[in-house]
Write a protein that holds these residues in place. Structure first.
Motif, PDB file in Angstrom:
ATOM      1  N   HIS A 217      -5.684  10.532   4.040  1.00  0.00           N
ATOM      2  CA  HIS A 217      -4.219  10.626   4.070  1.00  0.00           C
ATOM      3  C   HIS A 217      -3.868  12.111   4.175  1.00  0.00           C
ATOM      4  O   HIS A 217      -4.619  12.963   3.686  1.00  0.00           O
ATOM      5  CB  HIS A 217      -3.710  10.040   2.744  1.00  0.00           C
ATOM      6  CG  HIS A 217      -2.226   9.889   2.633  1.00  0.00           C
ATOM      7  ND1 HIS A 217      -1.386  10.953   2.389  1.00  0.00           N
ATOM      8  CD2 HIS A 217      -1.428   8.794   2.676  1.00  0.00           C
ATOM      9  CE1 HIS A 217      -0.138  10.526   2.287  1.00  0.00           C
ATOM     10  NE2 HIS A 217      -0.135   9.214   2.465  1.00  0.00           N
TER      11      HIS A 217
ATOM     12  N   HIS B 188       3.818   4.767  -8.671  1.00  0.00           N
ATOM     13  CA  HIS B 188       4.717   3.834  -7.967  1.00  0.00           C
ATOM     14  C   HIS B 188       3.954   2.785  -7.172  1.00  0.00           C
ATOM     15  O   HIS B 188       4.538   1.794  -6.746  1.00  0.00           O
ATOM     16  CB  HIS B 188       5.673   4.610  -7.051  1.00  0.00           C
ATOM     17  CG  HIS B 188       5.005   5.290  -5.903  1.00  0.00           C
ATOM     18  ND1 HIS B 188       4.859   4.688  -4.676  1.00  0.00           N
ATOM     19  CD2 HIS B 188       4.425   6.514  -5.783  1.00  0.00           C
ATOM     20  CE1 HIS B 188       4.226   5.531  -3.856  1.00  0.00           C
ATOM     21  NE2 HIS B 188       3.953   6.633  -4.510  1.00  0.00           N
ATOM     22  N   LYS B 189       2.647   2.990  -6.978  1.00  0.00           N
ATOM     23  CA  LYS B 189       1.842   2.000  -6.258  1.00  0.00           C
ATOM     24  C   LYS B 189       1.246   0.970  -7.203  1.00  0.00           C
ATOM     25  O   LYS B 189       0.417   0.151  -6.818  1.00  0.00           O
ATOM     26  CB  LYS B 189       0.714   2.690  -5.481  1.00  0.00           C
ATOM     27  CG  LYS B 189       1.198   3.573  -4.331  1.00  0.00           C
ATOM     28  CD  LYS B 189       0.013   4.173  -3.604  1.00  0.00           C
ATOM     29  CE  LYS B 189       0.389   5.342  -2.716  1.00  0.00           C
ATOM     30  NZ  LYS B 189       1.128   4.965  -1.519  1.00  0.00           N
TER      31      LYS B 189
ATOM     32  N   ALA C  93       0.843  -1.192   0.000  1.00  0.00           N
ATOM     33  CA  ALA C  93       0.000   0.000   0.000  1.00  0.00           C
ATOM     34  C   ALA C  93       0.882   1.247   0.000  1.00  0.00           C
ATOM     35  O   ALA C  93       0.458   2.326  -0.383  1.00  0.00           O
ATOM     36  CB  ALA C  93      -0.910  -0.007   1.221  1.00  0.00           C
TER      37      ALA C  93
ATOM     38  N   ALA D 212     -10.286   4.466  -1.041  1.00  0.00           N
ATOM     39  CA  ALA D 212     -10.023   3.419  -0.041  1.00  0.00           C
ATOM     40  C   ALA D 212      -8.933   3.940   0.883  1.00  0.00           C
ATOM     41  O   ALA D 212      -7.932   4.490   0.413  1.00  0.00           O
ATOM     42  CB  ALA D 212      -9.576   2.123  -0.712  1.00  0.00           C
TER      43      ALA D 212
ATOM     44  N   SER E 204      -1.099   7.535  -7.958  1.00  0.00           N
ATOM     45  CA  SER E 204       0.368   7.472  -8.034  1.00  0.00           C
ATOM     46  C   SER E 204       0.810   6.263  -8.845  1.00  0.00           C
ATOM     47  O   SER E 204       0.284   5.164  -8.649  1.00  0.00           O
ATOM     48  CB  SER E 204       0.968   7.317  -6.634  1.00  0.00           C
ATOM     49  OG  SER E 204       0.595   8.379  -5.805  1.00  0.00           O
TER      50      SER E 204
ATOM     51  N   ALA F 293      -5.437   6.681  -4.786  1.00  0.00           N
ATOM     52  CA  ALA F 293      -4.075   6.126  -4.708  1.00  0.00           C
ATOM     53  C   ALA F 293      -4.091   4.614  -4.460  1.00  0.00           C
ATOM     54  O   ALA F 293      -3.227   3.888  -4.949  1.00  0.00           O
ATOM     55  CB  ALA F 293      -3.290   6.832  -3.605  1.00  0.00           C
ATOM     56  N   GLN F 294      -5.099   4.147  -3.689  1.00  0.00           N
ATOM     57  CA  GLN F 294      -5.120   2.712  -3.354  1.00  0.00           C
ATOM     58  C   GLN F 294      -5.968   1.880  -4.314  1.00  0.00           C
ATOM     59  O   GLN F 294      -5.918   0.649  -4.251  1.00  0.00           O
ATOM     60  CB  GLN F 294      -5.646   2.523  -1.915  1.00  0.00           C
ATOM     61  CG  GLN F 294      -4.733   3.094  -0.836  1.00  0.00           C
ATOM     62  CD  GLN F 294      -3.387   2.379  -0.766  1.00  0.00           C
ATOM     63  OE1 GLN F 294      -3.275   1.185  -1.056  1.00  0.00           O
ATOM     64  NE2 GLN F 294      -2.346   3.111  -0.396  1.00  0.00           N
TER      65      GLN F 294
ATOM     66  N   GLY G  29       2.642  12.462  -8.658  1.00  0.00           N
ATOM     67  CA  GLY G  29       1.946  11.457  -7.849  1.00  0.00           C
ATOM     68  C   GLY G  29       0.708  12.065  -7.218  1.00  0.00           C
ATOM     69  O   GLY G  29       0.330  13.212  -7.490  1.00  0.00           O
ATOM     70  N   THR G  30       0.070  11.305  -6.357  1.00  0.00           N
ATOM     71  CA  THR G  30      -1.194  11.736  -5.740  1.00  0.00           C
ATOM     72  C   THR G  30      -1.045  13.073  -5.012  1.00  0.00           C
ATOM     73  O   THR G  30      -1.911  13.943  -5.121  1.00  0.00           O
ATOM     74  CB  THR G  30      -1.663  10.658  -4.732  1.00  0.00           C
ATOM     75  OG1 THR G  30      -1.679   9.399  -5.405  1.00  0.00           O
ATOM     76  CG2 THR G  30      -3.042  10.953  -4.200  1.00  0.00           C
ATOM     77  N   THR G  31       0.050  13.237  -4.302  1.00  0.00           N
ATOM     78  CA  THR G  31       0.241  14.463  -3.521  1.00  0.00           C
ATOM     79  C   THR G  31       0.250  15.679  -4.444  1.00  0.00           C
ATOM     80  O   THR G  31      -0.456  16.663  -4.199  1.00  0.00           O
ATOM     81  CB  THR G  31       1.561  14.383  -2.722  1.00  0.00           C
ATOM     82  OG1 THR G  31       1.517  13.211  -1.912  1.00  0.00           O
ATOM     83  CG2 THR G  31       1.765  15.610  -1.853  1.00  0.00           C
TER      84      THR G  31
HETATM   85  N1  PLP Z   1      -3.394   9.105  -0.654  1.00  0.00           N
HETATM   86  C1  PLP Z   1      -3.380   7.812  -0.316  1.00  0.00           C
HETATM   87  C2  PLP Z   1      -4.675   7.112  -0.003  1.00  0.00           C
HETATM   88  C3  PLP Z   1      -2.162   7.127  -0.257  1.00  0.00           C
HETATM   89  O1  PLP Z   1      -2.145   5.843   0.066  1.00  0.00           O
HETATM   90  C4  PLP Z   1      -0.977   7.827  -0.550  1.00  0.00           C
HETATM   91  C5  PLP Z   1       0.325   7.158  -0.406  1.00  0.00           C
HETATM   92  O2  PLP Z   1       0.524   6.367   0.481  1.00  0.00           O
HETATM   93  C6  PLP Z   1      -1.056   9.173  -0.931  1.00  0.00           C
HETATM   94  C7  PLP Z   1      -2.300   9.781  -0.967  1.00  0.00           C
HETATM   95  C8  PLP Z   1       0.154   9.953  -1.315  1.00  0.00           C
HETATM   96  O3  PLP Z   1       0.751   9.396  -2.437  1.00  0.00           O
HETATM   97  P1  PLP Z   1       2.158   9.889  -2.988  1.00  0.00           P
HETATM   98  O4  PLP Z   1       3.094   9.866  -1.813  1.00  0.00           O
HETATM   99  O5  PLP Z   1       2.513   8.880  -4.028  1.00  0.00           O
HETATM  100  O6  PLP Z   1       1.979  11.251  -3.529  1.00  0.00           O
END
Ligand code: PLP
Length: 410
Positions: free
Chosen positions: A123, A225-226, A31, A173, A223, A202-203, A93-95
């Motif tokens: 998150h 990388h996941k 995860a 999720a 993201s 992201a999940q 990525g997601t952030t």
């Molecule tokens: N949101 C969720 C639900 C995540 O699991 C994650 C990473 O663990 C993120 C956001 C942030 O992702 P990233 O660090 O790849 O930007």
């Protein structure tokens, strides 16, 4: 129905042949990030060895090749999540994707007294940008709570999402405890009051859990990388109908149409939000990752494997016949469609559990899982999370259960 064997061949992932502290690696921190198949690693190397150049700028062969590979990657990832290529912005990525929505849309559309509805599951990446937007605009944050089963409380959601709600940002999720959110129901509530909606996927994108043709949302972040892809690449879906409401987040090369000393005009989406040299090699790698996943499995098969491994782990813990381990993840959901199990070992810090498991070659995550307010809400300071992916298998779960058993007896 028997549990499918691991779906992705471990041999495809060079790192999974590693030993850690003299034991075969059991990588159960998916995860957080997933491992990369040889095909993805090779695609990135091949790009640098053969096609490396900047996109859009060169009329030379390499520049054209790099541009074409980057745009092919966009088309492929767009198809993977069910949107049009111009609705997909590549981000880191997601952030970055969520911050982009905060800056390119929310800061220009929200005002004092408006409400942003989140859930307590979020998150930090789907919380801090909204704290910032609230502080800058005078909007207020509201949080949908959980019910006793640690599922999102839909009755509370219905009450919270009202006429003042202008934006709903919610996880698909939870990365911390695994709870899934019925986005369809939340979207109906958001649409009824005319609010825009963002999903942190992201999940779920890594599990082929997103099809934007059937999801009525405005923004969706994920993201690479996941999902077997390289780091430094991810995506932001922005529905075409919202494009006219966007302002550029970053300004510079690559996103301009024409520039004079005092003013400039900008390219349409997705270039509008892709200033500077993009993550070209990473996009190429991500496209190969998505192809790898699609060629080797389906959403339902992957879910059956991961949920089956959750079940095996939970049943393994139950054989201990004591209450030293408390499962936090909603178990019914985990064994039906989960990919992770969060738990605490009573009286022992999660880091000590993870450090012990690491000495057995078992990689798990411990801490507050970038969801500190959720940990406070649950009344737990830190906990352990095991999370599976397509190369995970029963042997690894059995090793984990045996290691925890030995830890409790030590
Ligand atoms: N949101 C969720 C639900 C995540 O699991 C994650 C990473 O663990 C993120 C956001 C942030 O992702 P990233 O660090 O790849 O930007």
């Amino acid at each position: 129905m028997p549990l499918p064997m691991n779906i992705f061949d471990k041999k495809d992932f060079p790192i999974l042949a590693r030993q850690v502290h003299g034991n075969p690696l059991a990588y159960l921190d998916n995860a957080s990030t997933t491992q990369k198949p040889r095909e993805v690693i090779d695609a990135v190397v091949r790009f640098y060895e053969w096609s490396n150049a900047n996109t859009y700028r060169g009329v030379h062969t390499l520049g054209e090749e790099a541009t074409s590979l980057y745009e092919q990657a966009r088309a492929q990832i767009a198809a993977y999540i069910g949107c049009k290529p111009n609705e997909l912005v590549f981000t880191s990525g997601t952030t970055e994707s969520i911050n982009m929505v905060a800056h390119a849309w929310a800061l220009n559309h929200l005002k004092e007294g408006d409400e942003i509805v989140l859930s307590v599951l979020e998150h930090h990446a789907n919380l801090l940008p909204w704290q910032h937007v609230a502080q800058k605009t005078g909007a207020h944050l509201r949080f949908i709570p959980l019910n006793e089963q640690l599922e999102l409380d839909m009755h509370a959601a219905q009450e919270l999402i009202g006429t003042r709600t202008k934006f709903v940002a919610i996880t698909h999720a939870s990365n911390a405890i695994g709870t899934h959110v019925d986005i369809g129901r939340i979207a109906v509530m958001a649409r009824a009051v005319g609010a825009r909606i963002l999903v942190d996927a992201a999940q779920t994108v890594p599990r082929m859990g997103v099809d934007l043709r059937t999801m009525d949302v405005d923004f969706l972040a994920f993201s690479g990388h996941k999902m077997c892809g390289p780091t430094g690449i991810g995506g932001l879906f922005i529905r075409e109908s919202v494009h006219r409401e966007l302002e550029p987040f970053m300004l510079g090369g690559g996103m301009v149409f024409s520039v004079q000393q005092e003013v400039a005009s900008f390219m349409p989406m997705p270039q509008l939000l892709e200033a500077g040299t993009p993550p070209i090699a990473q996009a190429v790698g991500l496209a190969v990752a998505a192809r790898y996943i699609e060629q080797h499995t389906t959403a339902s098969e992957l879910q059956r494997l991961e949920a089956g491994l959750c079940r095996r782990f939970i049943e393994g813990i139950e054989t201990f016949n004591n209450d030293a381990i408390r499962i936090i993840t909603p178990t019914a959901e985990a064994i039906e469609r989960g990919h992770m199990v969060a738990f605490e070992v009573r009286g022992i810090h999660a880091h000590d559990v993870a450090a012990y498991l690491d000495r057995q070659g078992i990689a798990v995550r411990a801490g507050n899982h970038c969801a500190q307010p959720l940990a406070v809400y649950l009344g737990i300071s830190s906990f352990v999370r095991v999370s599976f992916y397509g190369y995970s298998d029963e042997t690894e779960v059995d090793r984990l259960v045996a290691a925890l058993h030995a830890f409790l007896k030590a």
